[in-house]
Write a protein that holds these residues in place. Structure first.
Motif, mmCIF file in Angstrom:
data_model
loop_
_atom_site.group_PDB
_atom_site.id
_atom_site.type_symbol
_atom_site.label_atom_id
_atom_site.label_comp_id
_atom_site.label_asym_id
_atom_site.label_seq_id
_atom_site.Cartn_x
_atom_site.Cartn_y
_atom_site.Cartn_z
ATOM 1 N N ASP A 172 0.892 -1.336 -0.151
ATOM 2 C CA ASP A 172 0.087 0.260 -0.249
ATOM 3 C C ASP A 172 1.282 1.537 0.047
ATOM 4 O OD1 ASP A 172 -2.460 -1.794 -0.125
ATOM 5 O OD2 ASP A 172 -2.889 -1.661 2.356
ATOM 6 N N PHE A 173 2.251 1.743 1.088
ATOM 7 C CA PHE A 173 2.742 2.674 0.828
ATOM 8 C C PHE A 173 3.424 3.105 -0.924
ATOM 9 C CE2 PHE A 173 7.011 4.796 2.342
ATOM 10 C CZ PHE A 173 5.923 6.003 2.882
ATOM 11 N N SER A 174 3.972 1.635 -1.399
ATOM 12 C CA SER A 174 4.991 1.966 -2.433
ATOM 13 C C SER A 174 3.701 1.910 -3.849
ATOM 14 C CB SER A 174 5.234 0.206 -2.770
ATOM 15 O OG SER A 174 6.146 -0.116 -1.858
ATOM 16 N N ALA A 175 2.349 1.697 -3.324
ATOM 17 C CA ALA A 175 1.124 2.741 -4.342
ATOM 18 C C ALA A 175 0.954 3.767 -3.912
ATOM 19 C CB ALA A 175 0.243 1.878 -4.119
ATOM 20 N N SER A 176 1.407 4.517 -2.868
ATOM 21 C CA SER A 176 0.860 5.870 -2.551
ATOM 22 C C SER A 176 2.342 6.635 -2.963
ATOM 23 C CB SER A 176 1.340 6.173 -0.585
ATOM 24 O OG SER A 176 0.008 5.591 -0.013
ATOM 25 N N ALA A 177 2.955 6.360 -2.749
ATOM 26 C CA ALA A 177 4.899 6.554 -3.221
ATOM 27 C C ALA A 177 3.756 7.158 -4.691
ATOM 28 C CB ALA A 177 5.713 6.152 -3.029
ATOM 29 N N ARG A 178 3.514 5.693 -5.632
ATOM 30 C CA ARG A 178 3.109 6.319 -7.086
ATOM 31 C C ARG A 178 2.493 7.126 -7.834
ATOM 32 N NH1 ARG A 178 4.189 0.756 -6.629
ATOM 33 N NH2 ARG A 178 2.249 0.760 -6.843
ATOM 34 N N ARG A 179 0.953 7.480 -6.475
ATOM 35 C CA ARG A 179 0.533 8.728 -6.017
ATOM 36 C C ARG A 179 0.866 9.615 -6.402
ATOM 37 N NH1 ARG A 179 -2.923 4.471 -4.064
ATOM 38 N NH2 ARG A 179 -2.646 5.499 -1.911
ATOM 39 N N VAL A 180 1.300 9.860 -5.253
ATOM 40 C CA VAL A 180 2.818 11.193 -5.069
ATOM 41 C C VAL A 180 3.094 11.476 -6.111
ATOM 42 C CG1 VAL A 180 4.244 11.975 -3.058
ATOM 43 C CG2 VAL A 180 2.235 10.667 -2.517
ATOM 44 N N TYR A 181 4.786 10.736 -6.750
ATOM 45 C CA TYR A 181 5.630 11.315 -7.727
ATOM 46 C C TYR A 181 4.391 11.631 -8.882
ATOM 47 C CZ TYR A 181 9.293 10.743 -4.467
ATOM 48 O OH TYR A 181 10.425 10.468 -3.596
ATOM 49 N N SER A 182 3.676 11.133 -9.056
ATOM 50 C CA SER A 182 2.713 11.267 -10.206
ATOM 51 C C SER A 182 2.620 12.665 -9.935
ATOM 52 C CB SER A 182 1.947 10.373 -10.187
ATOM 53 O OG SER A 182 2.164 9.044 -10.856
ATOM 54 N N ARG A 183 1.469 13.341 -8.940
ATOM 55 C CA ARG A 183 0.478 14.434 -9.023
ATOM 56 C C ARG A 183 2.245 16.021 -9.662
ATOM 57 N NH1 ARG A 183 -2.068 11.904 -4.841
ATOM 58 N NH2 ARG A 183 -0.300 13.277 -2.866
ATOM 59 N N TRP A 184 3.827 14.797 -8.222
ATOM 60 C CA TRP A 184 4.224 15.920 -8.200
ATOM 61 C C TRP A 184 5.207 16.195 -9.713
ATOM 62 C CZ3 TRP A 184 8.034 14.101 -3.789
ATOM 63 C CH2 TRP A 184 7.226 14.349 -2.326
ATOM 64 N N LYS A 185 4.679 15.007 -11.245
ATOM 65 C CA LYS A 185 5.168 14.535 -12.311
ATOM 66 C C LYS A 185 6.914 14.660 -11.912
ATOM 67 C CE LYS A 185 2.072 18.185 -14.254
ATOM 68 N NZ LYS A 185 0.953 16.522 -14.551
ATOM 69 N N ARG A 186 7.023 13.557 -11.719
ATOM 70 C CA ARG A 186 8.479 13.133 -10.686
ATOM 71 C C ARG A 186 8.665 11.791 -10.532
ATOM 72 N NH1 ARG A 186 10.220 15.629 -4.785
ATOM 73 N NH2 ARG A 186 12.168 14.315 -5.121
ATOM 74 N N GLU A 187 9.932 11.557 -11.204
ATOM 75 C CA GLU A 187 10.383 9.815 -11.117
ATOM 76 C C GLU A 187 10.662 9.264 -9.681
ATOM 77 O OE1 GLU A 187 11.341 8.639 -15.851
ATOM 78 O OE2 GLU A 187 13.111 10.227 -14.512
ATOM 79 N N ILE A 188 10.335 8.449 -9.257
ATOM 80 C CA ILE A 188 10.738 7.649 -8.178
ATOM 81 C C ILE A 188 12.059 6.610 -8.039
ATOM 82 C CG2 ILE A 188 9.854 5.935 -6.056
ATOM 83 C CD1 ILE A 188 6.840 5.724 -7.709
ATOM 84 N N PRO A 189 13.485 7.781 -8.007
ATOM 85 C CA PRO A 189 14.302 6.975 -7.813
ATOM 86 C C PRO A 189 14.056 5.741 -6.493
ATOM 87 C CG PRO A 189 14.328 9.099 -5.788
ATOM 88 C CD PRO A 189 12.909 8.823 -6.864
ATOM 89 N N LEU A 190 14.897 4.703 -6.947
ATOM 90 C CA LEU A 190 14.979 3.412 -6.007
ATOM 91 C C LEU A 190 16.828 2.552 -5.873
ATOM 92 C CD1 LEU A 190 12.504 1.082 -7.433
ATOM 93 C CD2 LEU A 190 11.739 2.386 -5.407
ATOM 94 N N LEU A 191 16.199 2.180 -4.964
ATOM 95 C CA LEU A 191 18.107 1.182 -5.421
ATOM 96 C C LEU A 191 17.827 0.077 -5.105
ATOM 97 C CD1 LEU A 191 20.523 2.909 -2.323
ATOM 98 C CD2 LEU A 191 20.403 2.793 -4.708
ATOM 99 N N GLY A 192 18.304 -0.516 -6.223
ATOM 100 C CA GLY A 192 17.710 -2.138 -6.418
ATOM 101 C C GLY A 192 17.974 -2.938 -5.437
ATOM 102 N N ARG A 193 18.174 -4.541 -5.548
ATOM 103 C CA ARG A 193 18.070 -5.323 -4.706
ATOM 104 C C ARG A 193 20.025 -5.437 -3.868
ATOM 105 N NH1 ARG A 193 13.706 -8.706 -3.493
ATOM 106 N NH2 ARG A 193 15.382 -10.365 -2.849
ATOM 107 N N GLN A 194 20.677 -5.065 -5.152
ATOM 108 C CA GLN A 194 22.175 -5.467 -5.135
ATOM 109 C C GLN A 194 22.560 -3.825 -4.891
ATOM 110 O OE1 GLN A 194 20.931 -7.501 -7.641
ATOM 111 N NE2 GLN A 194 20.566 -8.223 -6.048
#
Length: 246
Positions: A172-194
């Motif tokens: 659910d929190f990850s879905a919230s992140a996608r909604r927030v960044y969509s409103r901001w018109k920004r991409e989400i930064p991540l660090l992959g599993r490695q």
């Protein structure tokens, strides 16, 4: 939903496997001058630690560092009111009294959370965006150590097995992140599993490899000049360079 089977000893095991510092730099010394002398993650004036009640049961047998958090304003009362029945907010004595072996899972992982895709795949770790103007590390993701990322991932994978509600919380929190960044018109930064840099396109959920230029620094961490000016305005002292992790 399956009932949680997690026990205090499970958290003791998780602690043993999650000891790596976020990087070789003591990032707390970079943000502390902007936060009244304490790292942003070590004061409930900035971030209220939330733990599983079973984790607090363990901590009480190991240390007197932690106590139940008492809300002090509307915002913190809301945080406590919205907690699930198996979680609670707690308070520590502060960074000067820190016992590294008795930090919570949340403390060890800050400022990151497990990011899950729309398909509920645990692909990497994202940052708690609400702290991006106060947390220096969030503007310097390229220096996060791979060992930290791998231990973070292993810890949460083990936690998800023992308590499925933790898994659904971060879906659910990850879905919230996608909604927030969509409103901001920004991409989400991540660090992959490695520990690799990744970018999420929030409206589609698509993920691609990231480069350092894809991670714009947030004020006041976008330049040394602006950082120094912000520290001066806050009445703090700029730390010396070459900071090593504690």
């Amino acid at each position: 939903m399956p009932k949680a089977t997690i026990k205090p000893q499970d958290f003791a095991t998780l602690y043993e496997g999650f000891t790596a510092p976020v990087s070789r730099f003591d990032c707390g010394r970079k943000c502390a001058p902007l936060n009244g002398g304490e790292p942003v993650c070590c004061s409930t004036q900035n971030a209220v630690p939330v733990v599983h009640k079973v984790e607090f049961d363990l901590l009480k047998t190991r240390t007197d560092l932690w106590s139940k958090f008492k809300p002090y304003d509307y915002a913190t009362r809301q945080i406590v009111a919205e907690l699930t029945s198996d979680c609670m907010a707690i308070h520590c004595k502060g960074a000067r009294h820190c016992e590294r072996d008795n930090r919570t899972i949340a403390c060890r992982g800050f400022p990151f959370y497990p990011y899950l895709t729309r398909q509920k795949e645990f692909v990497g770790i994202g940052t708690y965006w609400v702290f991006e103007d106060r947390c220096w590390m969030m503007s310097n993701l390229e220096i996060v150590d791979r060992a930290f990322v791998e231990q973070f991932v292993a810890t949460y994978e083990a936690l998800f097995i023992k308590d499925h509600s933790e898994f659904t919380t971060y879906v659910d929190f990850s879905a919230s992140a996608r909604r927030v960044y969509s409103r901001w018109k920004r991409e989400i930064p991540l660090l992959g599993r490695q520990g690799e840099l990744l970018i999420v396109e929030p409206s589609t959920g698509n993920i691609r490899p990231g480069k350092k230029k894809d991670y714009p620094k947030i004020a006041p961490f976008n330049s040394e000049k602006e950082y120094r000016e912000a520290v001066k305005e806050a009445g703090g002292e700029v730390p010396k360079e070459g900071l090593r992790a504690a």
